[in-house]
Design an enzyme around this catalytic site. Structure first.
Site, PDB file in Angstrom:
ATOM      1  N   ASP A  86       3.346  32.096  17.474  1.00 51.32           N
ATOM      2  CA  ASP A  86       3.151  32.035  16.030  1.00 51.32           C
ATOM      3  C   ASP A  86       1.797  32.649  15.638  1.00 51.32           C
ATOM      4  O   ASP A  86       0.776  32.375  16.278  1.00 51.32           O
ATOM      5  CB  ASP A  86       3.181  30.552  15.629  1.00 51.32           C
ATOM      6  CG  ASP A  86       3.232  30.329  14.142  1.00 51.32           C
ATOM      7  OD1 ASP A  86       4.212  30.772  13.526  1.00 51.32           O
ATOM      8  OD2 ASP A  86       2.302  29.696  13.596  1.00 51.32           O
ATOM      9  N   GLU A  92       3.031  33.830  37.257  1.00 46.49           N
ATOM     10  CA  GLU A  92       3.020  32.898  38.399  1.00 46.49           C
ATOM     11  C   GLU A  92       4.356  32.188  38.555  1.00 46.49           C
ATOM     12  O   GLU A  92       4.618  31.568  39.572  1.00 46.49           O
ATOM     13  CB  GLU A  92       1.955  31.820  38.192  1.00 46.49           C
ATOM     14  CG  GLU A  92       0.534  32.310  38.243  1.00 46.49           C
ATOM     15  CD  GLU A  92      -0.423  31.184  37.852  1.00 46.49           C
ATOM     16  OE1 GLU A  92      -0.066  29.991  37.988  1.00 46.49           O
ATOM     17  OE2 GLU A  92      -1.526  31.519  37.376  1.00 46.49           O
TER      18      GLU A  92
HETATM   19  C1  GLC Z   1       4.321  31.606  10.957  1.00 48.47           C
HETATM   20  C2  GLC Z   1       5.621  30.846  10.828  1.00 48.47           C
HETATM   21  C3  GLC Z   1       5.657  30.189   9.492  1.00 48.47           C
HETATM   22  C4  GLC Z   1       4.500  29.231   9.382  1.00 48.47           C
HETATM   23  C5  GLC Z   1       3.190  29.954   9.633  1.00 48.47           C
HETATM   24  C6  GLC Z   1       2.066  28.977   9.866  1.00 48.47           C
HETATM   25  O1  GLC Z   1       4.248  32.661  10.065  1.00 48.47           O
HETATM   26  O2  GLC Z   1       6.698  31.701  11.047  1.00 48.47           O
HETATM   27  O3  GLC Z   1       6.866  29.525   9.262  1.00 48.47           O
HETATM   28  O4  GLC Z   1       4.479  28.654   8.111  1.00 48.47           O
HETATM   29  O5  GLC Z   1       3.244  30.741  10.800  1.00 48.47           O
HETATM   30  O6  GLC Z   1       2.212  28.371  11.118  1.00 48.47           O
END
Ligand code: GLC
Length: 594
Positions: free
Chosen positions: A267, A325
């Site tokens: 993310d 690993e």
């Molecule tokens: C990313 C995710 C989104 C979230 C953001 C903050 O863009 O896809 O859904 O709100 O990160 O974590």
């Protein structure tokens, strides 16, 4: 107009889009002829994104859960995908529906238990499905023990050094430390109440933040500090220049790798490292399209000290080494909203991540020329690094693609055509739950909206509708809500439209011509013809309204224009809609063999 005529037209300069010259066009070169190019599953996989809280609710509380997913794994197997990506199911206050993690190594009770996660992974593997889980390293939840400890500790303490706390600016220190905006609207800084009880004074803190605990030692001579949150105030950004943070995430990676996951979707991968001096950003212009929250920050500013800083790549090199690993082909896929295909390609150099989402494909308008440009730009940039391309049209953060393409029957026809073209491209494709049912964006009533982007902006001049409309729980069967998403009589966490009865998986499963049958057939044909493999795309057509490309002996034609067009000779393998007397109608795509 026949294909031959159109190519002649292009050669004589009668079109605005330049003809691809197979001898010079990088899209015809062996883009994936990578040093490390092998037969790893992720190089050509189709991955289905499961938005956990909206997939299937076995517990009957109106929210999807891990056992609900396990129940429906045979559906995904039958659909014909290779892998699933699960959005965050870890312990979380759910302020951003799981992207605010309070414990990275446990399952939120809302979604089940660690044993449920193990059962899901085991069952998926039995069915030959790989499992990718979400990793949220840019920020924790404000409920994470580290952040709670940071609030309780003094400015300058070791606890605060795990996050980005700073003194305020302005004469009395009451202004945020810099001008960074939150992606979800408003400032990216919230002022805390220090332990000696001095109040917040600038109005930047949300009501919930005003009540954050304030215990422990404080330095009475200092003003209250601010902390950085590029997203919601409940999502404080971590300080990735602190080795303690890196060590924590290494153990999180190992925890899930030990449990058998095949990969991680990372993310906000472009956000972990911030400019060391936290310089002001050059403010971006107003968003052109309010339905694209990410576009607000990532696409418009020339100078963005919070995104895509060069040092971030060292983190992914270290993670690459950890994954190596482990037995099997484990992988990382970056969610990185960078400015160019070249900057995106830096995340998938041979010693970094395996894949990055190619959002340029998703951001392209319904235009053959734009699709061709994205194909060309993507393959050209990746040729430098040897990573497989990825393709995606929808996810939990954007408006569903049938709606983006105009909605209604036209929007759906275009969505199926774009999907068919996508599934013929080399590399890996990502599908978002419900697109195989032809679901559109739902206009969620304001009183039901839960997205923090909406909650943070609703009283402002430019309220953000938010992302709830693509997150409405799936319709599985039956003729009225909850359509077997939850047990009868239970209200799902977001209301489902009354009009979804013909769209349920059960209704479409055996219905000839349904969107679900189309997806199954397209995925089966992609597998049969090994279209994800290889690395060559030859763009043939130069018209602005028809996209034509070849993959080996297969020809793909997508008509984005307003008139039916003739098709080249070949055996029809699959079409996204009915042909019109042998012609390819607008908003339709085909695969032809031979
Ligand atoms: C990313 C995710 C989104 C979230 C953001 C903050 O863009 O896809 O859904 O709100 O990160 O974590």
């Amino acid at each position: 107009m026949s294909l031959t005529e159109s190519l002649e037209g292009a050669a004589s300069g009668a079109v605005s889009h330049p003809t691809s010259d197979p001898s010079t066009d990088p899209s015809t070169s062996p883009a994936g002829a990578s040093p490390g190019g092998g037969d790893e599953w992720w190089r050509h996989a189709v991955t289905y994104q499961v938005y956990v809280r909206s997939f299937a609710d076995r517990s009957g509380d109106g929210v999807g859960d891990l056992p609900g997913i396990t129940d429906h794994l045979p559906y995904l197997h039958e659909l014909g995908v290779d892998a699933l990506w699960l959005t965050p199911f870890y312990t979380s206050p759910q302020k951003d529906h799981g992207y605010d993690v309070a414990d990275y190594t446990d399952v939120d009770r809302l979604f089940g238990t660690l044993a449920d996660a193990d059962a899901l992974i085991t069952r998926a593997h039995e069915l030959g499905l790989k499992v990718i889980v979400d990793l949220v390293p840019n920020h924790t939840s404000s409920a994470h023990p580290w952040f709670q400890a940071a609030l309780a500790a003094a400015p300058g303490s070791r606890e605060r050094e795990r996050y980005l706390f700073r003194d305020g600016s302005g004469p009395d220190g009451g202004e945020p430390p810099n001008n960074w905006p939150s992606v979800f609207g408003g400032p990216a800084w919230t002022r805390v109440t220090e332990a000696d009880g001095r109040p917040t004074s600038d109005g930047a803190a949300t009501p919930e933040q005003q009540h954050l605990p304030s215990t422990g030692a404080a330095t009475p001579t200092r003003s209250p500090q601010f902390y950085l949150h590029l997203f919601d105030s409940s999502q404080p950004d971590l300080n990735w220049r602190n080795p303690e943070v890196a060590a924590m995430f290494e153990s999180v990676l190992r925890f899930w790798l030990d449990r058998g996951v095949d990969g991680f979707r990372v993310d906000v991968a472009h956000g972990l490292i911030k400019d060391a001096d936290l310089r002001d950003q050059i403010l971006p212009a107003e968003p052109e399209d309010p339905l694209e929250p990410h576009a607000m920050v990532e696409r418009t500013a020339a100078d963005e000290p919070m995104w895509d800083q060069p040092e971030v790549h060292e983190i992914y090199r270290s993670w690459h080494r950890i994954l190596a690993e482990y037995p099997g082909d484990r992988m990382l896929v970056a969610e990185a909203w960078t400015q160019t295909p070249e900057s995106l390609a830096r995340y998938v150099r041979p010693d970094e991540m395996q894949q990055a989402f190619n959002f340029a494909w998703l951001l392209a308008d319904w235009s053959a020329a734009e699709f061709a440009d994205v194909i060309r730009g993507t393959l050209s940039a990746l040729a430098e690094v040897g990573a497989p391309p990825t393709w995606v049209l929808s996810n939990h953060d954007v408006v569903r693609h049938p709606t983006r393409y105009g909605g209604g029957p036209v929007g759906l026809a275009r969505a199926k055509a774009a999907t068919l073209a996508m599934l013929a491209l080399p590399g890996s494709a990502y599908l978002y739950q419900g697109e195989e049912l032809g679901l559109e964006q739902v206009d969620v009533a304001e009183e039901h909206r839960q997205d923090p982007a909406w909650l943070r902006t609703r009283t402002s001049e430019a309220p953000e509708p938010g992302r709830d409309g693509c997150r409405v729980p799936l319709p599985w069967a039956g003729t009225t809500p909850p359509y077997d998403f939850s047990p009868e009589g239970v209200s799902p966490w977001l209301p489902q439209p009354e009009t979804w009865a013909p769209l349920t998986a059960a209704a479409q499963s055996q219905a000839p011509g349904s969107t679900l049958q189309f997806y199954r057939a397209a995925l089966a044909a992609r597998r049969e013809h090994a279209l994800g493999a290889g690395n060559e795309v030859t763009l043939l057509d130069a018209r602005t309204d028809v996209l034509t490309f070849r993959r080996g002996s297969l020809t793909v034609v997508l008509n984005a224009g307003s008139a039916a067009v003739e098709l080249p000779t070949g055996t029809m393998l699959i079409a996204s809609g009915e042909l019109d007397d042998g012609l390819l109608p607008p908003d339709t795509a085909v695969w032809l063999a031979g």
